[in-house]
Enzyme design. Sequence first.
Site, PDB file in Angstrom:
ATOM      1  N   ARG A 194      25.132  83.036  -5.413  1.00  0.00           N
ATOM      2  CA  ARG A 194      24.147  82.694  -4.374  1.00  0.00           C
ATOM      3  C   ARG A 194      22.756  83.086  -4.830  1.00  0.00           C
ATOM      4  O   ARG A 194      22.591  83.992  -5.646  1.00  0.00           O
ATOM      5  CB  ARG A 194      24.484  83.390  -3.060  1.00  0.00           C
ATOM      6  CG  ARG A 194      24.500  84.928  -3.069  1.00  0.00           C
ATOM      7  CD  ARG A 194      23.161  85.568  -2.898  1.00  0.00           C
ATOM      8  NE  ARG A 194      23.246  86.988  -2.564  1.00  0.00           N
ATOM      9  CZ  ARG A 194      22.305  87.870  -2.814  1.00  0.00           C
ATOM     10  NH1 ARG A 194      21.207  87.509  -3.459  1.00  0.00           N
ATOM     11  NH2 ARG A 194      22.445  89.137  -2.454  1.00  0.00           N
ATOM     12  N   GLU A 246      19.404  87.242   6.372  1.00  0.00           N
ATOM     13  CA  GLU A 246      18.492  88.224   5.743  1.00  0.00           C
ATOM     14  C   GLU A 246      17.310  87.522   5.069  1.00  0.00           C
ATOM     15  O   GLU A 246      16.184  88.033   5.058  1.00  0.00           O
ATOM     16  CB  GLU A 246      19.272  89.069   4.737  1.00  0.00           C
ATOM     17  CG  GLU A 246      18.430  90.111   4.067  1.00  0.00           C
ATOM     18  CD  GLU A 246      19.228  91.039   3.170  1.00  0.00           C
ATOM     19  OE1 GLU A 246      20.398  91.343   3.488  1.00  0.00           O
ATOM     20  OE2 GLU A 246      18.683  91.444   2.124  1.00  0.00           O
ATOM     21  N   ARG A 285      19.979  81.214   2.057  1.00  0.00           N
ATOM     22  CA  ARG A 285      20.885  81.731   1.041  1.00  0.00           C
ATOM     23  C   ARG A 285      21.661  80.502   0.570  1.00  0.00           C
ATOM     24  O   ARG A 285      22.419  79.905   1.350  1.00  0.00           O
ATOM     25  CB  ARG A 285      21.855  82.768   1.623  1.00  0.00           C
ATOM     26  CG  ARG A 285      21.222  84.147   1.866  1.00  0.00           C
ATOM     27  CD  ARG A 285      21.027  84.880   0.562  1.00  0.00           C
ATOM     28  NE  ARG A 285      20.262  86.101   0.691  1.00  0.00           N
ATOM     29  CZ  ARG A 285      20.779  87.322   0.828  1.00  0.00           C
ATOM     30  NH1 ARG A 285      22.081  87.482   0.884  1.00  0.00           N
ATOM     31  NH2 ARG A 285      20.005  88.377   0.890  1.00  0.00           N
ATOM     32  N   CYS A 343      14.480  91.899   1.086  1.00  0.00           N
ATOM     33  CA  CYS A 343      14.887  93.184   0.519  1.00  0.00           C
ATOM     34  C   CYS A 343      14.481  93.247  -0.954  1.00  0.00           C
ATOM     35  O   CYS A 343      14.719  92.292  -1.700  1.00  0.00           O
ATOM     36  CB  CYS A 343      16.405  93.347   0.645  1.00  0.00           C
ATOM     37  SG  CYS A 343      17.028  94.865  -0.104  1.00  0.00           S
ATOM     38  N   THR A 350      15.819  94.558  -3.413  1.00  0.00           N
ATOM     39  CA  THR A 350      16.934  94.438  -4.378  1.00  0.00           C
ATOM     40  C   THR A 350      17.177  92.988  -4.780  1.00  0.00           C
ATOM     41  O   THR A 350      17.838  92.716  -5.772  1.00  0.00           O
ATOM     42  CB  THR A 350      18.266  94.981  -3.808  1.00  0.00           C
ATOM     43  OG1 THR A 350      18.637  94.197  -2.676  1.00  0.00           O
ATOM     44  CG2 THR A 350      18.149  96.438  -3.430  1.00  0.00           C
ATOM     45  N   ARG A 395      22.997  86.632  -6.848  1.00  0.00           N
ATOM     46  CA  ARG A 395      24.176  87.492  -6.969  1.00  0.00           C
ATOM     47  C   ARG A 395      25.341  86.603  -7.370  1.00  0.00           C
ATOM     48  O   ARG A 395      25.762  85.732  -6.619  1.00  0.00           O
ATOM     49  CB  ARG A 395      24.484  88.226  -5.659  1.00  0.00           C
ATOM     50  CG  ARG A 395      25.524  89.350  -5.867  1.00  0.00           C
ATOM     51  CD  ARG A 395      25.639  90.245  -4.641  1.00  0.00           C
ATOM     52  NE  ARG A 395      26.546  89.738  -3.635  1.00  0.00           N
ATOM     53  CZ  ARG A 395      27.861  89.953  -3.630  1.00  0.00           C
ATOM     54  NH1 ARG A 395      28.440  90.664  -4.569  1.00  0.00           N
ATOM     55  NH2 ARG A 395      28.611  89.450  -2.654  1.00  0.00           N
ATOM     56  N   ARG A 407      31.719  95.766  -5.054  1.00  0.00           N
ATOM     57  CA  ARG A 407      31.718  95.693  -3.588  1.00  0.00           C
ATOM     58  C   ARG A 407      33.155  95.503  -3.108  1.00  0.00           C
ATOM     59  O   ARG A 407      34.043  95.207  -3.898  1.00  0.00           O
ATOM     60  CB  ARG A 407      30.860  94.524  -3.072  1.00  0.00           C
ATOM     61  CG  ARG A 407      29.379  94.711  -3.317  1.00  0.00           C
ATOM     62  CD  ARG A 407      28.522  93.630  -2.643  1.00  0.00           C
ATOM     63  NE  ARG A 407      27.106  93.860  -2.924  1.00  0.00           N
ATOM     64  CZ  ARG A 407      26.107  93.169  -2.396  1.00  0.00           C
ATOM     65  NH1 ARG A 407      26.358  92.176  -1.551  1.00  0.00           N
ATOM     66  NH2 ARG A 407      24.856  93.436  -2.697  1.00  0.00           N
ATOM     67  N   GLU A 435      29.214  93.391   1.073  1.00  0.00           N
ATOM     68  CA  GLU A 435      28.520  94.665   1.070  1.00  0.00           C
ATOM     69  C   GLU A 435      29.018  95.582   2.189  1.00  0.00           C
ATOM     70  O   GLU A 435      29.302  95.127   3.293  1.00  0.00           O
ATOM     71  CB  GLU A 435      27.038  94.376   1.296  1.00  0.00           C
ATOM     72  CG  GLU A 435      26.170  95.510   0.904  1.00  0.00           C
ATOM     73  CD  GLU A 435      24.707  95.116   0.985  1.00  0.00           C
ATOM     74  OE1 GLU A 435      24.363  94.223   1.776  1.00  0.00           O
ATOM     75  OE2 GLU A 435      23.925  95.721   0.237  1.00  0.00           O
TER      76      GLU A 435
HETATM   77  P1  ADP Z   1      25.560  88.432  -0.286  1.00  0.00           P
HETATM   78  O1  ADP Z   1      26.502  87.889  -1.285  1.00  0.00           O
HETATM   79  O2  ADP Z   1      24.803  87.349   0.361  1.00  0.00           O
HETATM   80  O3  ADP Z   1      24.716  89.503  -0.885  1.00  0.00           O
HETATM   81  P2  ADP Z   1      27.805  89.864   1.024  1.00  0.00           P
HETATM   82  O4  ADP Z   1      28.040  90.885  -0.026  1.00  0.00           O
HETATM   83  O5  ADP Z   1      27.851  90.348   2.447  1.00  0.00           O
HETATM   84  O6  ADP Z   1      26.368  89.141   0.901  1.00  0.00           O
HETATM   85  O7  ADP Z   1      28.859  88.718   0.849  1.00  0.00           O
HETATM   86  C1  ADP Z   1      28.850  87.604   1.701  1.00  0.00           C
HETATM   87  C2  ADP Z   1      30.228  86.980   1.817  1.00  0.00           C
HETATM   88  O8  ADP Z   1      30.565  86.361   0.590  1.00  0.00           O
HETATM   89  C3  ADP Z   1      31.340  87.981   2.124  1.00  0.00           C
HETATM   90  O9  ADP Z   1      32.240  87.391   3.027  1.00  0.00           O
HETATM   91  C4  ADP Z   1      32.012  88.140   0.783  1.00  0.00           C
HETATM   92  O10 ADP Z   1      33.371  88.526   0.859  1.00  0.00           O
HETATM   93  C5  ADP Z   1      31.878  86.748   0.224  1.00  0.00           C
HETATM   94  N1  ADP Z   1      32.023  86.702  -1.229  1.00  0.00           N
HETATM   95  C6  ADP Z   1      31.256  87.315  -2.159  1.00  0.00           C
HETATM   96  N2  ADP Z   1      31.681  87.049  -3.392  1.00  0.00           N
HETATM   97  C7  ADP Z   1      32.766  86.227  -3.272  1.00  0.00           C
HETATM   98  C8  ADP Z   1      33.647  85.599  -4.172  1.00  0.00           C
HETATM   99  N3  ADP Z   1      33.504  85.728  -5.496  1.00  0.00           N
HETATM  100  N4  ADP Z   1      34.643  84.836  -3.678  1.00  0.00           N
HETATM  101  C9  ADP Z   1      34.779  84.673  -2.333  1.00  0.00           C
HETATM  102  N5  ADP Z   1      33.976  85.231  -1.430  1.00  0.00           N
HETATM  103  C10 ADP Z   1      32.972  85.997  -1.884  1.00  0.00           C
HETATM  104  N1  ARG Z   2      19.169  98.090   3.475  1.00  0.00           N
HETATM  105  C1  ARG Z   2      20.501  98.328   2.997  1.00  0.00           C
HETATM  106  C2  ARG Z   2      20.547  99.665   2.281  1.00  0.00           C
HETATM  107  O1  ARG Z   2      19.497 100.147   1.929  1.00  0.00           O
HETATM  108  C3  ARG Z   2      20.991  97.227   2.071  1.00  0.00           C
HETATM  109  C4  ARG Z   2      20.267  97.141   0.753  1.00  0.00           C
HETATM  110  C5  ARG Z   2      20.733  96.075  -0.225  1.00  0.00           C
HETATM  111  N2  ARG Z   2      21.464  95.007   0.374  1.00  0.00           N
HETATM  112  C6  ARG Z   2      20.939  93.966   0.993  1.00  0.00           C
HETATM  113  N3  ARG Z   2      21.765  93.162   1.608  1.00  0.00           N
HETATM  114  N4  ARG Z   2      19.681  93.698   0.970  1.00  0.00           N
HETATM  115  O2  ARG Z   2      21.614 100.197   2.074  1.00  0.00           O
END
Ligand code: ADP
Ligand code: ARG
Length: 345
Positions: free
Chosen positions: A112, A211, A215, A257, A259, A266, A295, A300
Amino acid sequence: MNYPKFPTECHSMLCKYLRSEVFDALNTVQTKHGFTLEQAINSGVQNPDSSIGVYAGDKESYFTFAALFDPIIEDYHGFKTTDKHTSDLDTAHLHASNPDPEGKYILSTRIRVGRNVDNMPLGPAISKEARKQVEENIVEGLKTLDGDLAGEYYPLSGMSKEVQERLIQDHFLFKEGDRFLEAAGLNRDWPDGRGIYHNADKTFLVWVNEEDQLRIISMQKGGDIREVFTRLVRAIEGIGTKVPFSYSEHLGYITSCPTNLGTAMRASVHIALPNLAKDMAKFQAITDKYHLQIRGIHGEHSESEGGVYDISNRRRLGITEVQAVQDMHDGVVALIAAEKALEEN
Ligand code: ADP
Ligand code: ARG
Protein backbone atom coordinates in the site's frame (compact mmCIF):
# COMPACT_ATOMS: atom_id res chain seq x y z
CA MET A 1 -0.48 24.77 27.01
CA ASN A 2 1.80 23.64 29.84
CA TYR A 3 4.54 21.09 29.22
CA PRO A 4 2.69 17.72 29.16
CA LYS A 5 3.09 15.22 31.99
CA PHE A 6 4.55 11.96 30.68
CA PRO A 7 4.79 8.85 32.83
CA THR A 8 8.38 7.83 33.65
CA GLU A 9 8.07 4.64 31.59
CA CYS A 10 7.14 6.60 28.42
CA HIS A 11 9.37 5.48 25.52
CA SER A 12 7.74 7.27 22.58
CA MET A 13 9.76 9.46 20.24
CA LEU A 14 7.60 12.36 21.43
CA CYS A 15 8.85 11.87 25.01
CA LYS A 16 12.38 11.52 23.72
CA TYR A 17 12.47 14.62 21.52
CA LEU A 18 10.06 17.13 23.11
CA ARG A 19 12.77 18.80 25.15
CA SER A 20 11.67 21.87 27.11
CA GLU A 21 13.47 24.32 24.81
CA VAL A 22 11.78 22.72 21.77
CA PHE A 23 8.44 22.93 23.56
CA ASP A 24 8.97 26.59 24.44
CA ALA A 25 9.95 27.50 20.88
CA LEU A 26 6.94 25.77 19.28
CA ASN A 27 4.22 26.21 21.88
CA THR A 28 2.85 29.47 20.49
CA VAL A 29 3.30 28.98 16.72
CA GLN A 30 0.71 27.60 14.33
CA THR A 31 0.48 26.68 10.65
CA LYS A 32 -1.59 28.54 8.06
CA HIS A 33 -4.44 26.07 8.69
CA GLY A 34 -4.29 26.95 12.39
CA PHE A 35 -2.68 23.63 13.45
CA THR A 36 -0.90 23.85 16.80
CA LEU A 37 1.75 21.92 18.71
CA GLU A 38 -0.94 20.86 21.18
CA GLN A 39 -2.83 19.14 18.35
CA ALA A 40 0.34 17.65 16.84
CA ILE A 41 1.30 15.92 20.09
CA ASN A 42 -2.11 15.09 21.55
CA SER A 43 -2.05 11.45 20.36
CA GLY A 44 1.25 10.79 22.14
CA VAL A 45 0.15 12.70 25.23
CA GLN A 46 -3.11 10.74 25.51
CA ASN A 47 -1.38 7.47 24.60
CA PRO A 48 1.96 7.30 26.42
CA ASP A 49 2.47 3.78 25.01
CA SER A 50 2.79 5.30 21.49
CA SER A 51 5.92 4.43 19.60
CA ILE A 52 5.98 7.81 17.85
CA GLY A 53 3.20 10.03 19.24
CA VAL A 54 2.94 12.91 16.72
CA TYR A 55 0.82 13.71 13.64
CA ALA A 56 0.91 16.56 11.11
CA GLY A 57 -2.18 18.65 10.34
CA ASP A 58 -0.84 19.84 7.00
CA LYS A 59 2.32 19.81 4.89
CA GLU A 60 3.45 22.99 6.61
CA SER A 61 3.44 21.23 10.02
CA TYR A 62 6.61 19.39 8.99
CA PHE A 63 8.39 22.72 8.54
CA THR A 64 6.69 24.81 11.27
CA PHE A 65 7.33 22.10 13.89
CA ALA A 66 10.60 20.89 12.34
CA ALA A 67 12.44 21.17 15.66
CA LEU A 68 10.28 18.26 16.88
CA PHE A 69 9.54 16.40 13.63
CA ASP A 70 13.08 16.37 12.18
CA PRO A 71 14.73 14.32 14.96
CA ILE A 72 11.78 11.90 14.92
CA ILE A 73 12.10 11.51 11.13
CA GLU A 74 15.84 10.95 11.44
CA ASP A 75 15.40 8.41 14.23
CA TYR A 76 12.68 6.41 12.42
CA HIS A 77 13.94 6.51 8.83
CA GLY A 78 17.63 7.31 9.32
CA PHE A 79 16.94 10.34 7.09
CA LYS A 80 18.80 13.58 7.81
CA THR A 81 17.61 17.12 7.01
CA THR A 82 20.38 17.31 4.38
CA ASP A 83 19.33 14.04 2.69
CA LYS A 84 17.28 13.93 -0.49
CA HIS A 85 14.34 11.66 -1.26
CA THR A 86 13.84 10.15 -4.72
CA SER A 87 11.02 8.08 -6.16
CA ASP A 88 11.36 5.00 -8.38
CA LEU A 89 8.24 3.16 -9.44
CA ASP A 90 9.89 1.37 -12.37
CA THR A 91 8.97 -2.30 -11.95
CA ALA A 92 11.91 -3.29 -14.20
CA HIS A 93 14.27 -2.23 -11.37
CA LEU A 94 12.80 -4.75 -8.91
CA HIS A 95 14.59 -8.09 -8.49
CA ALA A 96 11.88 -10.15 -6.88
CA SER A 97 10.76 -13.56 -7.95
CA ASN A 98 8.19 -15.31 -5.75
CA PRO A 99 10.17 -16.31 -2.58
CA ASP A 100 7.74 -19.20 -1.99
CA PRO A 101 6.56 -20.66 -5.32
CA GLU A 102 5.19 -23.79 -3.60
CA GLY A 103 2.94 -21.68 -1.39
CA LYS A 104 4.16 -23.24 1.85
CA TYR A 105 4.90 -20.11 3.88
CA ILE A 106 3.42 -16.97 2.29
CA LEU A 107 -0.33 -16.71 2.64
CA SER A 108 -0.75 -13.33 0.96
CA THR A 109 1.08 -10.24 -0.25
CA ARG A 110 -0.08 -6.64 0.11
CA ILE A 111 1.55 -3.35 -0.85
CA ARG A 112 0.00 0.00 0.00
CA VAL A 113 0.94 3.62 -0.36
CA GLY A 114 -0.52 6.59 1.49
CA ARG A 115 -1.39 9.75 -0.43
CA ASN A 116 -3.00 13.09 0.42
CA VAL A 117 -4.50 15.75 -1.78
CA ASP A 118 -2.25 18.69 -2.62
CA ASN A 119 -3.12 22.04 -1.02
CA MET A 120 -5.63 20.56 1.44
CA PRO A 121 -5.21 20.16 5.20
CA LEU A 122 -4.40 16.60 6.30
CA GLY A 123 -6.94 14.51 8.25
CA PRO A 124 -6.08 15.87 11.73
CA ALA A 125 -6.91 19.45 10.67
CA ILE A 126 -9.52 19.10 7.93
CA SER A 127 -13.11 20.38 8.29
CA LYS A 128 -16.13 18.15 7.71
CA GLU A 129 -16.97 20.03 4.49
CA ALA A 130 -13.44 19.88 3.10
CA ARG A 131 -13.21 16.15 3.94
CA LYS A 132 -16.42 15.58 1.98
CA GLN A 133 -14.97 17.57 -0.93
CA VAL A 134 -11.82 15.43 -0.84
CA GLU A 135 -13.95 12.27 -0.87
CA GLU A 136 -15.93 13.52 -3.89
CA ASN A 137 -12.79 14.42 -5.84
CA ILE A 138 -11.15 11.08 -5.13
CA VAL A 139 -14.25 9.06 -6.04
CA GLU A 140 -14.60 11.02 -9.28
CA GLY A 141 -10.99 10.11 -10.13
CA LEU A 142 -11.47 6.46 -9.18
CA LYS A 143 -14.50 6.20 -11.49
CA THR A 144 -12.26 6.78 -14.50
CA LEU A 145 -10.15 3.65 -13.82
CA ASP A 146 -10.80 0.73 -16.13
CA GLY A 147 -9.83 -2.89 -16.76
CA ASP A 148 -8.88 -4.78 -13.59
CA LEU A 149 -8.78 -1.48 -11.66
CA ALA A 150 -12.47 -0.74 -12.31
CA GLY A 151 -14.58 -1.05 -9.19
CA GLU A 152 -17.20 0.42 -6.90
CA TYR A 153 -17.02 2.91 -4.04
CA TYR A 154 -18.71 1.92 -0.77
CA PRO A 155 -19.15 4.80 1.72
CA LEU A 156 -18.82 3.77 5.36
CA SER A 157 -22.02 5.56 6.30
CA GLY A 158 -24.75 3.29 5.06
CA MET A 159 -22.61 0.15 5.23
CA SER A 160 -24.13 -2.52 7.50
CA LYS A 161 -22.13 -3.47 10.61
CA GLU A 162 -21.98 -7.09 9.33
CA VAL A 163 -20.46 -6.10 5.98
CA GLN A 164 -18.04 -3.69 7.69
CA GLU A 165 -16.91 -6.34 10.21
CA ARG A 166 -16.46 -9.00 7.49
CA LEU A 167 -14.32 -6.61 5.40
CA ILE A 168 -12.17 -5.84 8.46
CA GLN A 169 -11.77 -9.51 9.42
CA ASP A 170 -10.83 -10.40 5.83
CA HIS A 171 -8.07 -7.72 5.96
CA PHE A 172 -9.67 -5.46 3.34
CA LEU A 173 -10.97 -2.55 5.44
CA PHE A 174 -9.49 -0.28 8.12
CA LYS A 175 -10.66 -0.87 11.67
CA GLU A 176 -12.85 1.53 13.64
CA GLY A 177 -12.10 3.39 16.88
CA ASP A 178 -8.27 3.37 16.84
CA ARG A 179 -7.29 5.34 19.97
CA PHE A 180 -4.12 6.78 18.39
CA LEU A 181 -6.09 8.20 15.45
CA GLU A 182 -8.90 9.31 17.78
CA ALA A 183 -6.56 11.49 19.85
CA ALA A 184 -4.95 12.83 16.66
CA GLY A 185 -8.33 14.20 15.57
CA LEU A 186 -8.47 11.73 12.68
CA ASN A 187 -11.79 10.16 13.70
CA ARG A 188 -13.78 13.40 13.85
CA ASP A 189 -17.27 13.21 12.23
CA TRP A 190 -16.86 9.43 11.81
CA PRO A 191 -18.05 7.74 9.57
CA ASP A 192 -18.81 10.75 7.37
CA GLY A 193 -16.56 11.10 4.33
CA ARG A 194 -14.89 7.70 4.79
CA GLY A 195 -15.21 4.71 2.53
CA ILE A 196 -13.59 1.97 0.51
CA TYR A 197 -13.30 1.42 -3.23
CA HIS A 198 -12.44 -1.99 -4.61
CA ASN A 199 -12.47 -4.06 -7.77
CA ALA A 200 -14.52 -7.25 -8.03
CA ASP A 201 -11.65 -9.52 -6.91
CA LYS A 202 -10.57 -7.21 -4.06
CA THR A 203 -7.03 -7.22 -5.43
CA PHE A 204 -7.09 -3.44 -5.80
CA LEU A 205 -8.56 -1.28 -3.04
CA VAL A 206 -8.51 2.35 -1.98
CA TRP A 207 -9.29 3.54 1.56
CA VAL A 208 -10.67 7.06 1.58
CA ASN A 209 -10.15 9.51 4.47
CA GLU A 210 -8.74 7.16 7.08
CA GLU A 211 -5.29 8.07 8.48
CA ASP A 212 -4.46 9.48 5.06
CA GLN A 213 -6.89 10.74 2.43
CA LEU A 214 -5.94 7.84 0.17
CA ARG A 215 -4.46 4.48 0.96
CA ILE A 216 -3.93 2.79 -2.40
CA ILE A 217 -3.67 -0.98 -1.93
CA SER A 218 -2.78 -3.95 -4.13
CA MET A 219 -3.09 -7.42 -2.60
CA GLN A 220 -3.59 -11.05 -3.46
CA LYS A 221 -3.10 -14.57 -2.14
CA GLY A 222 0.39 -16.09 -2.39
CA GLY A 223 3.84 -14.57 -2.80
CA ASP A 224 3.95 -13.02 -6.27
CA ILE A 225 5.42 -9.72 -5.06
CA ARG A 226 6.15 -8.46 -8.59
CA GLU A 227 2.54 -8.89 -9.71
CA VAL A 228 1.26 -7.04 -6.64
CA PHE A 229 3.79 -4.20 -7.14
CA THR A 230 3.02 -3.92 -10.86
CA ARG A 231 -0.72 -3.58 -10.22
CA LEU A 232 -0.07 -0.98 -7.52
CA VAL A 233 2.14 1.12 -9.80
CA ARG A 234 -0.54 1.14 -12.51
CA ALA A 235 -3.11 2.23 -9.90
CA ILE A 236 -0.90 5.00 -8.45
CA GLU A 237 -0.20 6.35 -11.93
CA GLY A 238 -3.88 6.12 -12.96
CA ILE A 239 -5.14 7.92 -9.85
CA GLY A 240 -2.27 10.43 -9.99
CA THR A 241 -3.46 11.76 -13.33
CA LYS A 242 -6.80 12.72 -11.72
CA VAL A 243 -5.89 13.60 -8.12
CA PRO A 244 -2.92 15.92 -7.41
CA PHE A 245 -0.89 14.31 -4.60
CA SER A 246 0.80 16.33 -1.86
CA TYR A 247 4.58 16.02 -2.35
CA SER A 248 7.69 17.73 -1.04
CA GLU A 249 11.13 17.67 -2.69
CA HIS A 250 12.63 16.96 0.72
CA LEU A 251 10.08 14.65 2.37
CA GLY A 252 8.53 12.87 -0.61
CA TYR A 253 4.81 12.07 -0.35
CA ILE A 254 3.25 13.90 2.58
CA THR A 255 1.35 11.79 5.12
CA SER A 256 -0.26 12.57 8.46
CA CYS A 257 2.20 10.35 10.38
CA PRO A 258 5.95 10.94 9.98
CA THR A 259 6.59 7.17 9.75
CA ASN A 260 4.82 7.10 6.38
CA LEU A 261 6.61 9.99 4.65
CA GLY A 262 8.65 9.50 1.48
CA THR A 263 7.43 6.46 -0.42
CA ALA A 264 4.49 6.15 2.01
CA MET A 265 4.81 2.48 1.13
CA ARG A 266 4.32 -0.59 3.27
CA ALA A 267 4.98 -3.85 1.41
CA SER A 268 4.03 -6.88 3.47
CA VAL A 269 3.45 -10.60 3.45
CA HIS A 270 1.40 -12.70 5.80
CA ILE A 271 3.83 -15.52 6.44
CA ALA A 272 3.80 -18.70 8.57
CA LEU A 273 7.04 -18.99 10.56
CA PRO A 274 6.09 -21.27 13.48
CA ASN A 275 9.64 -22.46 14.21
CA LEU A 276 11.31 -19.05 14.04
CA ALA A 277 8.54 -17.77 16.29
CA LYS A 278 9.98 -19.95 19.07
CA ASP A 279 13.29 -18.07 18.82
CA MET A 280 12.38 -14.39 18.73
CA ALA A 281 16.02 -13.29 19.10
CA LYS A 282 16.96 -15.09 15.89
CA PHE A 283 13.76 -13.87 14.18
CA GLN A 284 14.47 -10.25 15.13
CA ALA A 285 18.13 -10.44 14.13
CA ILE A 286 16.95 -11.21 10.58
CA THR A 287 14.20 -8.58 10.50
CA ASP A 288 16.64 -5.94 11.83
CA LYS A 289 19.24 -6.85 9.22
CA TYR A 290 16.74 -6.34 6.39
CA HIS A 291 15.03 -3.26 7.97
CA LEU A 292 11.77 -5.12 8.46
CA GLN A 293 8.94 -4.67 10.92
CA ILE A 294 6.96 -7.49 12.53
CA ARG A 295 3.22 -6.93 12.98
CA GLY A 296 0.39 -9.23 14.04
CA ILE A 297 -2.19 -10.85 11.83
CA HIS A 298 -4.71 -7.98 12.06
CA GLY A 299 -2.16 -5.26 11.32
CA GLU A 300 -0.61 -2.70 13.58
CA HIS A 301 -1.03 -3.18 17.34
CA SER A 302 -2.35 -6.75 16.84
CA GLU A 303 -0.90 -10.15 17.77
CA SER A 304 0.35 -13.06 15.71
CA GLU A 305 -1.91 -16.11 15.46
CA GLY A 306 -0.66 -19.64 14.87
CA GLY A 307 2.87 -18.53 13.97
CA VAL A 308 1.62 -16.25 11.17
CA TYR A 309 3.13 -12.76 11.03
CA ASP A 310 2.80 -9.60 8.96
CA ILE A 311 6.33 -8.78 7.78
CA SER A 312 6.95 -5.45 6.03
CA ASN A 313 9.57 -2.84 5.20
CA ARG A 314 10.17 -0.43 8.07
CA ARG A 315 11.96 2.39 6.20
CA ARG A 316 9.91 4.51 3.82
CA LEU A 317 11.80 7.80 3.42
CA GLY A 318 15.19 8.23 1.75
CA ILE A 319 14.79 4.97 -0.16
CA THR A 320 12.83 4.45 -3.38
CA GLU A 321 9.63 2.42 -3.71
CA VAL A 322 11.61 -0.28 -5.52
CA GLN A 323 14.05 -0.45 -2.60
CA ALA A 324 11.21 -0.63 -0.07
CA VAL A 325 9.76 -3.67 -1.86
CA GLN A 326 13.26 -5.09 -2.32
CA ASP A 327 13.89 -4.82 1.47
CA MET A 328 10.75 -6.85 2.09
CA HIS A 329 11.52 -9.43 -0.62
CA ASP A 330 15.15 -10.00 0.45
CA GLY A 331 14.20 -10.24 4.13
CA VAL A 332 11.41 -12.71 3.39
CA VAL A 333 13.83 -14.90 1.39
CA ALA A 334 16.15 -14.93 4.45
CA LEU A 335 13.29 -15.65 6.86
CA ILE A 336 12.09 -18.61 4.79
CA ALA A 337 15.66 -20.00 4.62
CA ALA A 338 15.95 -19.73 8.43
CA GLU A 339 12.55 -21.38 8.92
CA LYS A 340 13.53 -24.25 6.60
CA ALA A 341 16.81 -24.77 8.48
CA LEU A 342 14.89 -25.05 11.76
CA GLU A 343 12.48 -27.60 10.21
CA GLU A 344 15.41 -29.83 9.36
CA ASN A 345 16.75 -29.84 12.95
P1 ADP B 1 -1.44 -0.27 7.03
O1 ADP B 1 -1.00 -1.44 6.25
O2 ADP B 1 -2.31 0.61 6.23
O3 ADP B 1 -0.28 0.42 7.66
P2 ADP B 1 -2.47 -2.10 9.14
O4 ADP B 1 -1.16 -2.57 9.65
O5 ADP B 1 -3.52 -1.78 10.16
O6 ADP B 1 -2.36 -0.75 8.26
O7 ADP B 1 -3.03 -3.18 8.15
C1 ADP B 1 -4.25 -2.98 7.50
C2 ADP B 1 -4.92 -4.29 7.14
O8 ADP B 1 -4.18 -4.93 6.12
C3 ADP B 1 -5.00 -5.28 8.31
O9 ADP B 1 -6.24 -5.94 8.25
C4 ADP B 1 -3.90 -6.26 7.98
O10 ADP B 1 -4.10 -7.55 8.52
C5 ADP B 1 -3.98 -6.29 6.48
N1 ADP B 1 -2.76 -6.79 5.86
C6 ADP B 1 -1.51 -6.27 5.94
N2 ADP B 1 -0.64 -6.99 5.24
C7 ADP B 1 -1.33 -8.02 4.68
C8 ADP B 1 -1.00 -9.11 3.85
N3 ADP B 1 0.25 -9.29 3.40
N4 ADP B 1 -1.97 -9.96 3.48
C9 ADP B 1 -3.25 -9.76 3.90
N5 ADP B 1 -3.63 -8.75 4.68
C10 ADP B 1 -2.69 -7.88 5.06
N1 ARG C 1 0.77 7.01 16.54
C1 ARG C 1 1.00 5.60 16.72
C2 ARG C 1 2.19 5.40 17.64
O1 ARG C 1 2.94 6.34 17.81
C3 ARG C 1 1.24 4.88 15.41
C4 ARG C 1 2.52 5.26 14.70
C5 ARG C 1 2.82 4.55 13.39
N2 ARG C 1 1.68 3.97 12.76
C6 ARG C 1 0.80 4.61 12.01
N3 ARG C 1 -0.26 3.95 11.63
N4 ARG C 1 0.98 5.82 11.61
O2 ARG C 1 2.37 4.33 18.17
